[in-house]
Design a protein around this motif. Sequence first.
Motif, short mmCIF file in Angstrom:
data_model
loop_
_atom_site.label_atom_id
_atom_site.label_comp_id
_atom_site.label_asym_id
_atom_site.label_seq_id
_atom_site.Cartn_x
_atom_site.Cartn_y
_atom_site.Cartn_z
N ASN A 63 -39.83 -7.25 -5.98
CA ASN A 63 -38.70 -7.67 -5.96
C ASN A 63 -37.84 -6.22 -6.07
N GLY A 64 -38.56 -5.39 -6.54
CA GLY A 64 -37.91 -4.31 -5.68
C GLY A 64 -37.21 -3.89 -4.46
N PHE A 65 -37.83 -3.57 -3.33
CA PHE A 65 -37.74 -3.84 -1.84
C PHE A 65 -36.50 -4.11 -2.28
N MET B 48 -31.78 -3.27 -0.99
CA MET B 48 -32.24 -4.13 0.45
C MET B 48 -32.67 -3.75 1.71
N ILE B 49 -33.84 -2.97 2.10
CA ILE B 49 -34.56 -3.14 3.15
C ILE B 49 -36.16 -3.80 3.20
N GLN B 50 -35.97 -4.65 2.95
CA GLN B 50 -37.37 -5.98 2.97
C GLN B 50 -36.46 -7.09 4.12
N SER B 51 -37.25 -7.32 5.05
CA SER B 51 -37.11 -8.09 6.07
C SER B 51 -38.27 -9.53 5.95
N ASP B 52 -36.95 -10.64 5.87
CA ASP B 52 -37.50 -12.00 5.89
C ASP B 52 -38.42 -12.35 7.39
N ALA B 53 -38.05 -11.35 8.50
CA ALA B 53 -38.37 -12.02 9.28
C ALA B 53 -39.90 -11.23 9.62
N LEU B 54 -40.75 -11.14 10.86
CA LEU B 54 -41.34 -10.15 11.00
C LEU B 54 -40.49 -8.87 11.48
N CYS B 55 -41.43 -7.73 10.85
CA CYS B 55 -40.99 -6.86 10.59
C CYS B 55 -40.60 -5.74 12.56
N TYR C 107 -50.38 10.86 21.43
CA TYR C 107 -50.00 10.11 20.84
C TYR C 107 -49.35 10.30 19.64
N ILE C 108 -48.29 9.84 19.09
CA ILE C 108 -47.81 9.57 17.77
C ILE C 108 -48.25 8.69 17.04
N ASN C 109 -49.14 8.44 15.71
CA ASN C 109 -48.63 7.83 15.01
C ASN C 109 -47.46 7.24 13.93
N ALA C 110 -46.73 6.99 14.26
CA ALA C 110 -44.64 6.40 13.65
C ALA C 110 -45.17 6.06 11.95
N HIS C 111 -44.87 6.80 10.99
CA HIS C 111 -43.83 6.26 10.00
C HIS C 111 -43.75 4.74 10.61
N GLY C 112 -42.95 4.45 10.65
CA GLY C 112 -42.11 3.55 11.65
C GLY C 112 -41.79 2.07 10.71
N THR C 113 -41.15 2.29 9.62
CA THR C 113 -41.31 1.27 8.49
C THR C 113 -40.18 -0.09 9.21
N ALA C 114 -39.53 0.40 9.29
CA ALA C 114 -38.69 -0.45 10.83
C ALA C 114 -37.82 -1.00 9.74
N THR C 115 -37.06 0.07 8.99
CA THR C 115 -36.09 0.59 8.18
C THR C 115 -34.98 0.73 8.80
N PRO C 116 -33.64 0.39 8.96
CA PRO C 116 -32.65 0.75 9.74
C PRO C 116 -32.49 2.49 9.15
N ASN C 117 -32.57 2.92 8.25
CA ASN C 117 -32.38 4.52 8.32
C ASN C 117 -34.19 5.16 8.54
N ASN C 118 -35.10 4.90 8.52
CA ASN C 118 -36.23 5.42 8.17
C ASN C 118 -36.56 5.83 9.83
N ASP C 119 -35.92 4.77 10.40
CA ASP C 119 -36.79 4.52 12.21
C ASP C 119 -35.64 5.58 12.97
N PHE C 120 -34.58 5.35 12.36
CA PHE C 120 -33.11 6.41 13.39
C PHE C 120 -33.37 7.90 12.67
N SER C 121 -33.68 7.98 10.69
CA SER C 121 -34.04 9.64 10.69
C SER C 121 -35.39 9.86 11.57
N GLU C 122 -36.99 8.99 11.98
CA GLU C 122 -37.71 9.61 11.94
C GLU C 122 -37.85 10.00 14.37
N SER C 123 -37.11 8.99 14.39
CA SER C 123 -36.63 9.20 15.98
C SER C 123 -36.05 10.07 16.49
N ILE C 124 -34.68 11.01 14.86
CA ILE C 124 -33.98 12.46 15.99
C ILE C 124 -35.23 13.20 15.43
N ALA C 125 -35.56 13.05 14.07
CA ALA C 125 -36.74 14.24 14.02
C ALA C 125 -37.74 14.12 15.16
#
Length: 396
Positions: free
Chosen positions: A194-196, A200-207, A287-305
Amino acid sequence: MGVAITGMGIISAIGHSIEDNRASLLASKSGVGTLKHIQTKHSELIKVGEVSFSNSELTKQLHLDQDHNYTRTGLLGLFATKAALKNSNITTISEYRTGIISATTVGGMDMTELYLKQFATNADVQKYIQTHHAGISTQKIADALGITEFATTISTACSSAANAIMLGARLIKAGKLDRVVVGGTDALSKFTINGFKTLMIQSDALCAPFDADRKGLNLGEAAAYLVLESDAVVQKEKKEVFAYLSGYGNANDAFHQTASSENGEGAFLAMQKALKMAELNPGQIDYINAHGTATPNNDFSESIAIQRVFGENVPHFSSTKSFTGHTLAAAGAVEAVFSVLALQEQTVFPNLNFKTVMPETGLKPVTSVVKKELQHVLSNSFGFGGNCSTLIFSKA
């Protein structure tokens, strides 16, 4: 050389053992599906990475009395730590100075949320009140394993297990302990689901990590632990070394309670620190095992980093959260195990469900199993509050 990894244990949505998880990764088989163990009218609408064993099945597997007060977090943690010790061929804990550092964010809330309204009137369920605290699962695991030298809990959100691994390595390097069981455990609960959803960062579809059309994360539950041992123990016992933890770094965005900064400063600094400790340049990461949460914010921020660290030469990267869901405090340890498996298999594991490149960065993760020579794997774990951690694992 770094600190030696001589044992691993894991239980996740893609299997109850190292072998199960390895097979699922190599077969590109995800464990994300509908919710089964938590009773809710929304179960068909929620996609999660759930461990298939019920609490009663875990109780049987662990040979515990039926009237125990382990929460699901504790059960998963005990299952994985026992597997890690067995994998490391450790039978006598007291032979060396041994510690445990376990990470959790959910703690015992899967039980306390279930019985909250009964605590005042039902004496049978009051045994779960004391297990709500995050540190109780660690202490119960330590007691069950006979670890008395050192036990502590780390709770830095989604970087917790990576920080547990880091602290364990530091204690060995400082000569305080000879061997440390390090990792994390978190169970699914209504509170976190419920918290996630509220964030509004939880997907109802496969991430779909790093996809331009990503809609959010799928939560997961898991426990994973590594056995870290000093060179002296490895040499004396003639231990097999699976890989070395050669570098690590922690930094903080100091940007927002739940969001990462647009320039990925915390992630950038953590990766830089880890590379410096490992005495590696970015071009040596395979190889980078990315954090990659599939949230709009994380994946953009991690990609820039990642682009800031690696420039035009970004190595193969993927997020394995599309296999397990985001296992919160356990994620850093789950992905540490996967990083070691990548080194053992000389294989990059795929980023499932990816279709469209993010136009802002143009980065494309690996989408199928890739066999290649791997010497060094970098693994990212970033938590709420801006706590960013990077680990580097090197081939033994």
